[in-house]
Design a protein around this motif. Structure first.
Motif, PDB file in Angstrom:
ATOM      1  N   ASP A 190       0.817  -1.214   0.000  1.00  0.00           N
ATOM      2  CA  ASP A 190       0.000   0.000   0.000  1.00  0.00           C
ATOM      3  C   ASP A 190       0.854   1.268   0.000  1.00  0.00           C
ATOM      4  O   ASP A 190       1.083   1.892   1.026  1.00  0.00           O
ATOM      5  CB  ASP A 190      -0.965   0.013   1.182  1.00  0.00           C
ATOM      6  CG  ASP A 190      -2.141   0.954   0.951  1.00  0.00           C
ATOM      7  OD1 ASP A 190      -2.010   1.828   0.067  1.00  0.00           O
ATOM      8  OD2 ASP A 190      -3.154   0.828   1.643  1.00  0.00           O
ATOM      9  N   PHE A 191       1.287   1.657  -1.196  1.00  0.00           N
ATOM     10  CA  PHE A 191       2.148   2.829  -1.358  1.00  0.00           C
ATOM     11  C   PHE A 191       1.389   4.029  -1.921  1.00  0.00           C
ATOM     12  O   PHE A 191       1.990   4.954  -2.472  1.00  0.00           O
ATOM     13  CB  PHE A 191       3.329   2.484  -2.278  1.00  0.00           C
ATOM     14  CG  PHE A 191       4.350   1.594  -1.628  1.00  0.00           C
ATOM     15  CD1 PHE A 191       5.530   2.109  -1.134  1.00  0.00           C
ATOM     16  CD2 PHE A 191       4.115   0.234  -1.474  1.00  0.00           C
ATOM     17  CE1 PHE A 191       6.474   1.296  -0.517  1.00  0.00           C
ATOM     18  CE2 PHE A 191       5.045  -0.594  -0.867  1.00  0.00           C
ATOM     19  CZ  PHE A 191       6.228  -0.060  -0.388  1.00  0.00           C
ATOM     20  N   GLY A 192       0.062   4.036  -1.762  1.00  0.00           N
ATOM     21  CA  GLY A 192      -0.751   5.106  -2.307  1.00  0.00           C
ATOM     22  C   GLY A 192      -0.459   6.465  -1.708  1.00  0.00           C
ATOM     23  O   GLY A 192      -0.659   7.497  -2.351  1.00  0.00           O
ATOM     24  N   THR A 193       0.003   6.497  -0.459  1.00  0.00           N
ATOM     25  CA  THR A 193       0.295   7.777   0.195  1.00  0.00           C
ATOM     26  C   THR A 193       1.797   7.997   0.395  1.00  0.00           C
ATOM     27  O   THR A 193       2.202   8.925   1.090  1.00  0.00           O
ATOM     28  CB  THR A 193      -0.409   7.865   1.559  1.00  0.00           C
ATOM     29  OG1 THR A 193       0.035   6.777   2.392  1.00  0.00           O
ATOM     30  CG2 THR A 193      -1.918   7.783   1.407  1.00  0.00           C
ATOM     31  N   ALA A 194       2.619   7.129  -0.204  1.00  0.00           N
ATOM     32  CA  ALA A 194       4.071   7.251  -0.050  1.00  0.00           C
ATOM     33  C   ALA A 194       4.587   8.501  -0.761  1.00  0.00           C
ATOM     34  O   ALA A 194       3.954   9.024  -1.675  1.00  0.00           O
ATOM     35  CB  ALA A 194       4.762   6.009  -0.602  1.00  0.00           C
ATOM     36  N   ARG A 195       5.743   8.973  -0.324  1.00  0.00           N
ATOM     37  CA  ARG A 195       6.404  10.107  -0.971  1.00  0.00           C
ATOM     38  C   ARG A 195       7.830   9.720  -1.327  1.00  0.00           C
ATOM     39  O   ARG A 195       8.529   9.085  -0.537  1.00  0.00           O
ATOM     40  CB  ARG A 195       6.408  11.326  -0.048  1.00  0.00           C
ATOM     41  CG  ARG A 195       5.083  12.038   0.032  1.00  0.00           C
ATOM     42  CD  ARG A 195       4.773  12.868  -1.208  1.00  0.00           C
ATOM     43  NE  ARG A 195       5.729  13.939  -1.392  1.00  0.00           N
ATOM     44  CZ  ARG A 195       5.574  15.159  -0.871  1.00  0.00           C
ATOM     45  NH1 ARG A 195       4.500  15.451  -0.140  1.00  0.00           N
ATOM     46  NH2 ARG A 195       6.482  16.087  -1.072  1.00  0.00           N
ATOM     47  N   ALA A 196       8.256  10.114  -2.517  1.00  0.00           N
ATOM     48  CA  ALA A 196       9.602   9.818  -2.976  1.00  0.00           C
ATOM     49  C   ALA A 196      10.463  11.067  -2.899  1.00  0.00           C
ATOM     50  O   ALA A 196      10.036  12.150  -3.319  1.00  0.00           O
ATOM     51  CB  ALA A 196       9.575   9.281  -4.406  1.00  0.00           C
ATOM     52  N   PHE A 197      11.665  10.914  -2.368  1.00  0.00           N
ATOM     53  CA  PHE A 197      12.624  12.003  -2.281  1.00  0.00           C
ATOM     54  C   PHE A 197      13.798  11.703  -3.205  1.00  0.00           C
ATOM     55  O   PHE A 197      14.239  10.559  -3.311  1.00  0.00           O
ATOM     56  CB  PHE A 197      13.172  12.163  -0.858  1.00  0.00           C
ATOM     57  CG  PHE A 197      12.171  12.725   0.126  1.00  0.00           C
ATOM     58  CD1 PHE A 197      11.030  13.373  -0.297  1.00  0.00           C
ATOM     59  CD2 PHE A 197      12.407  12.601   1.489  1.00  0.00           C
ATOM     60  CE1 PHE A 197      10.125  13.898   0.608  1.00  0.00           C
ATOM     61  CE2 PHE A 197      11.503  13.117   2.415  1.00  0.00           C
ATOM     62  CZ  PHE A 197      10.365  13.764   1.964  1.00  0.00           C
ATOM     63  N   GLY A 198      14.322  12.726  -3.834  1.00  0.00           N
ATOM     64  CA  GLY A 198      15.517  12.568  -4.637  1.00  0.00           C
ATOM     65  C   GLY A 198      16.697  13.243  -3.975  1.00  0.00           C
ATOM     66  O   GLY A 198      16.545  14.034  -3.038  1.00  0.00           O
ATOM     67  N   GLY A 199      17.893  12.963  -4.455  1.00  0.00           N
ATOM     68  CA  GLY A 199      19.099  13.607  -3.935  1.00  0.00           C
ATOM     69  C   GLY A 199      19.323  13.337  -2.468  1.00  0.00           C
ATOM     70  O   GLY A 199      19.201  12.210  -1.995  1.00  0.00           O
ATOM     71  N   THR A 200      19.598  14.406  -1.715  1.00  0.00           N
ATOM     72  CA  THR A 200      19.902  14.270  -0.292  1.00  0.00           C
ATOM     73  C   THR A 200      18.717  14.646   0.591  1.00  0.00           C
ATOM     74  O   THR A 200      18.860  14.717   1.806  1.00  0.00           O
ATOM     75  CB  THR A 200      21.104  15.159   0.082  1.00  0.00           C
ATOM     76  OG1 THR A 200      20.783  16.533  -0.226  1.00  0.00           O
ATOM     77  CG2 THR A 200      22.338  14.733  -0.693  1.00  0.00           C
TER      78      THR A 200
END
Length: 364
Positions: A190-200
């Motif tokens: 259940d990754f519907g509310t997940a957030r992805a970060f890039g870099g640092t």
């Protein structure tokens, strides 16, 4: 299956606009196998009630069997769902390229007519909550199995936080979002509310707080600030629930008004931690592992995020025998109750098994 197709070209009738699914950098588009609606209808026997596995914020989940005999789980967006295109897009972007034995595998999707569906590998043992909180099956999950589940969840989170292409913050980690395969290997789902970060980047703030009461870190529930440390807090709650067999939210104890994390803190300071262990696993426990697991959990649920360990440190602490740092007071700890606040419930009162997922606009 209709082969691989670029999802950003998909158009869903008149319910949604054109779906654009690209990475956050915008330099490449995600591709995912598309299943035809006829294939899904045949696999699920037209969404037979007998094939229904459960229901969440996105919609109902059904078991299906493809013509080649492969079992699948179909998450079907409900017409009355509070979620929709945003969560669908978010889940595909978050998980489509993640490969880890402790993450559920997304096989494809179905976008046809008014139907929007996600297709996953089938998990025959369903959610971890059905084993931990239901009295009948919980006896089947002895301590060695629970400990291996704890380690597996930790490894899955470490991959999300550190080893995947993008840093993923789950934001709704709870027992019902941990699925178990035939060998009782845990899979984060259940990754519907997940957030992805890039870099640092490791932290962000939102006005749209999403998650489940009882698992949300104080800084996230109160101010909308989330980071890898808010997932760490949720993991600590999970560990205490796995050890005790009771829910953090809805827990009641006569001597104080604390939830499960607060009660564990009290027992830890009084050297009575073993009193919290679920009775059904008492004969199979490894005392050292249990005490270490509870100690690490208390480190994870400390009030301030900077005091909490990373998942890399959590795994090292769980699997080693070295001395552990002393935990500080957990979030939401309220101390001793006054007489008029004391509940007349038993020491291990349980609330409903239905966790409440929430969305708070304008997080405070």
């Amino acid at each position: 299956m209709n082969g691989s197709a670029q999802l950003f070209k998909g158009i869903i009738n008149n319910r949604f606009p054109v779906i654009i699914l690209g990475t956050q950098s915008g330099d490449e588009d995600l591709e995912l196998p598309l299943f035809g609606l006829s294939t899904i209808l045949k696999a699920t026997k037209s969404f037979s009630i007998n094939n229904k596995l459960g229901e969440g914020g996105f919609g109902a989940v059904y078991k299906g069997v493809l013509e080649n005999g492969k079992e699948i789980a179909v998450k079907r967006l409900a017409k009355t769902s509070t979620q929709g295109l945003h969560e669908f897009k978010n889940e595909v972007i978050s998980i489509s390229r993640l490969q880890h034995r402790n993450l559920v595998k997304l096989l494809g999707c179905c976008i046809e007519g008014a139907e929007v569906m996600l297709i996953y590998e089938y998990m025959p043992n369903k959610g971890l909550d059905s084993f931990i909180f239901d009295e009948t099956p919980m006896e089947l999950v002895d301590w060695p199995t629970r400990y291996n589940i704890i380690i597996g969840i930790a490894r899955g989170l470490l991959y999300l936080h550190q080893d995947s292409r993008l840093r993923i913050i789950h934001r709704d980690l709870k027992l019902s979002n941990i699925l178990l395969d035939k060998d009782m290997i845990p899979k984060i789902s259940d990754f519907g509310t997940a957030r992805a970060f890039g870099g640092t980047q490791t932290e962000a703030k939102t006005n749209r707080v999403v998650g489940t009461y009882g698992y949300m870190a104080p800084e996230y529930a109160g101010n909308g600030i989330f980071s890898i440390k808010s997932d760490v807090y949720s993991f600590g709650v999970l560990v205490l629930e796995i050890v005790s067999g009771v829910k953090n939210r809805g827990f009641a104890q006569q001597e104080h008004c604390n939830n499960l994390t607060g009660h564990t803190w009290v027992l830890h300071n009084e050297d009575r931690s073993l009193e919290l262990v679920a009775r059904c696993v008492a004969e199979s426990i490894n005392v050292s592992q249990v005490l270490r697991s509870m100690h690490v959990a208390l480190l994870c649920v400390q009030r301030h995020p900077e005091d909490r360990p990373t998942m890399a440190s959590v795994i090292v602490m769980l699997e080693s025998e070295g001395q552990l740092p002393s935990p500080k007071e957990p979030g939401f700890y309220v101390g001793k109750a006054t007489q008029h606040m004391t509940r007349s419930s038993s020491s291990h009162e349980l609330c409903s098994n239905n966790d409440l997922s929430i969305t708070i606009l304008n997080g405070r």
